[in-house]
Write an enzyme that holds these catalytic residues in place. Sequence first.
Site, short mmCIF file in Angstrom:
data_model
loop_
_atom_site.label_atom_id
_atom_site.label_comp_id
_atom_site.label_asym_id
_atom_site.label_seq_id
_atom_site.Cartn_x
_atom_site.Cartn_y
_atom_site.Cartn_z
N ASN A 7 35.55 38.74 41.44
CA ASN A 7 36.20 40.01 41.75
C ASN A 7 37.71 39.75 41.68
O ASN A 7 38.28 39.14 42.59
CB ASN A 7 35.79 40.48 43.14
CG ASN A 7 36.35 41.86 43.47
OD1 ASN A 7 37.16 42.40 42.73
ND2 ASN A 7 35.92 42.40 44.59
N ARG A 88 33.33 42.09 38.49
CA ARG A 88 33.39 43.46 38.99
C ARG A 88 34.47 44.18 38.20
O ARG A 88 35.61 43.73 38.14
CB ARG A 88 33.76 43.44 40.47
CG ARG A 88 33.92 44.83 41.02
CD ARG A 88 34.47 44.77 42.42
NE ARG A 88 34.43 46.11 42.99
CZ ARG A 88 35.20 46.49 44.00
NH1 ARG A 88 36.06 45.67 44.52
NH2 ARG A 88 35.11 47.70 44.46
N HIS A 177 32.76 51.96 44.36
CA HIS A 177 31.90 51.20 45.30
C HIS A 177 30.44 51.23 44.88
O HIS A 177 29.57 50.96 45.71
CB HIS A 177 31.95 51.79 46.74
CG HIS A 177 33.18 51.44 47.50
ND1 HIS A 177 33.70 52.26 48.47
CD2 HIS A 177 33.98 50.37 47.45
CE1 HIS A 177 34.77 51.72 48.97
NE2 HIS A 177 34.98 50.57 48.37
N ARG A 236 44.47 54.70 52.89
CA ARG A 236 44.38 55.85 51.96
C ARG A 236 43.98 57.11 52.71
O ARG A 236 43.10 57.08 53.57
CB ARG A 236 43.35 55.56 50.86
CG ARG A 236 43.81 54.52 49.87
CD ARG A 236 42.75 54.19 48.85
NE ARG A 236 42.20 52.86 49.05
CZ ARG A 236 41.12 52.38 48.45
NH1 ARG A 236 40.46 53.13 47.58
NH2 ARG A 236 40.69 51.17 48.69
N GLU A 379 27.99 42.55 47.51
CA GLU A 379 28.35 42.95 46.15
C GLU A 379 28.34 41.76 45.20
O GLU A 379 27.99 41.89 44.03
CB GLU A 379 29.76 43.58 46.16
CG GLU A 379 29.77 44.94 46.84
CD GLU A 379 31.16 45.39 47.26
OE1 GLU A 379 31.69 44.84 48.25
OE2 GLU A 379 31.72 46.28 46.60
#
Length: 392
Positions: A7, A88, A177, A236, A379
């Site tokens: 990642n 990813r 996601h 965010r 993940e």
Amino acid sequence: MKILSVNAGSSSLKFTLFEMPEEKEIISGVFERIGEETSLYSIKMNGEKIKKDCVLKNHEEAVKILTEELINYNVIKNLHEIGGVGHRVVHGGDKYADSVIITEDVTNTIRNLFHLAPLHNPSNLMGIEAFQEFIPDAKEVAVFDTGFHQTMPKENYMYAAPYEWYEKYGVRRYAYHGISHQYITEYMQNYLGKKDVNLITCHLGGGCSMYSIKDGKCFDTSMSFSTNSGLIMGTRSGDIDAFIVPYVMKESGMTMEEVLDSLNKKGGLLGVSGISNDSRDIEEGVESGNERCILAQELFTNRIVGYIGKLAIFMDKIDAICFTGGIGENSSMTRKDIINKLSKLGIVLDEEANNTRGKFTLITKAESKIPCYIVPTNEELMIAKDTYNLVK
Ligand code: ADP
């Protein structure tokens, strides 16, 4: 076969090496502050963690050290043992519903989508190119964060904007996601012993998103066009009225980039609390009666509950609501706040079970109309599984 799951962020590179198909994690680590004056990396193996300072001008230098350390630590004798490297990749547009072996065509597509994911796709591509240079014999695979939502029906991904914005510029809801939500879906499919699961999955971490899963497939999400949409996140804002942007530009004299940067980096839990983007600090503030922290927690959980309502109303049946991500897996307070606000749906929290952190747990009582679970995400493993399936 050894599979590396990667990642790559703008200044970081996380990796985990798996033995597949056993799904055994051998070694993992992260390179941080790449491109800054001083960088560092940490490696975890056999329950031990080491940290080292270094200087990393770019991702290539991180990958070079990584390959050297894998040999130093006797994890591998030579790089040929690594059969695949899975990356990813945040944005695959609407071209990729599934993971793919990386070819020139794939890297061109990732590059062509820079404008839709300016914070992520360029770093993801840097990671891909760095591994191509240092482990050229391993097949590389792109696992897209936008892949899992491709089953959303059109009425769930279209905006009521001028139609040609969709046709000419790709303005539609994409959702991110996906790798995490897909992992949770597959986990629950195994747990419930059926493929056609109906779920609401809540990934609450630094970034936050929710998906509704109908018959094992993504049906709708809280995420939208950009990664700053839907739920409130660490820094965010999540959903806001688009017309706030030109209004604040005019009132403050800020440029569009500055306003958008503020919404990305100075909003969310940080913006409201004025203290921190970390939910642990917000919890402490709530406990000590800090009004802005109480407000941040209220906004954060209300937005989640609102989306659960919005997603649930279009489902015929819900087998489970699942919580994952750093907050979802660890914050008993956040889960409690959310589930208590869902009591009108007949959902009943099991307080004792909810005091669990980071492991698969049913956190509602037997009489609850919908069971809720903590489901730790993985993940990295999801990326390794897809990679293994493509390269084996
Ligand atoms: P990212 O989306 O960056 O991968 P994570 O999923 O690791 O982030 O989630 C990070 C967030 O998880 C942190 O900002 C923190 O708010 C939250 N978190 C981690 N551990 C705990 C904890 N023990 N209690 C409450 N919140 C936690």
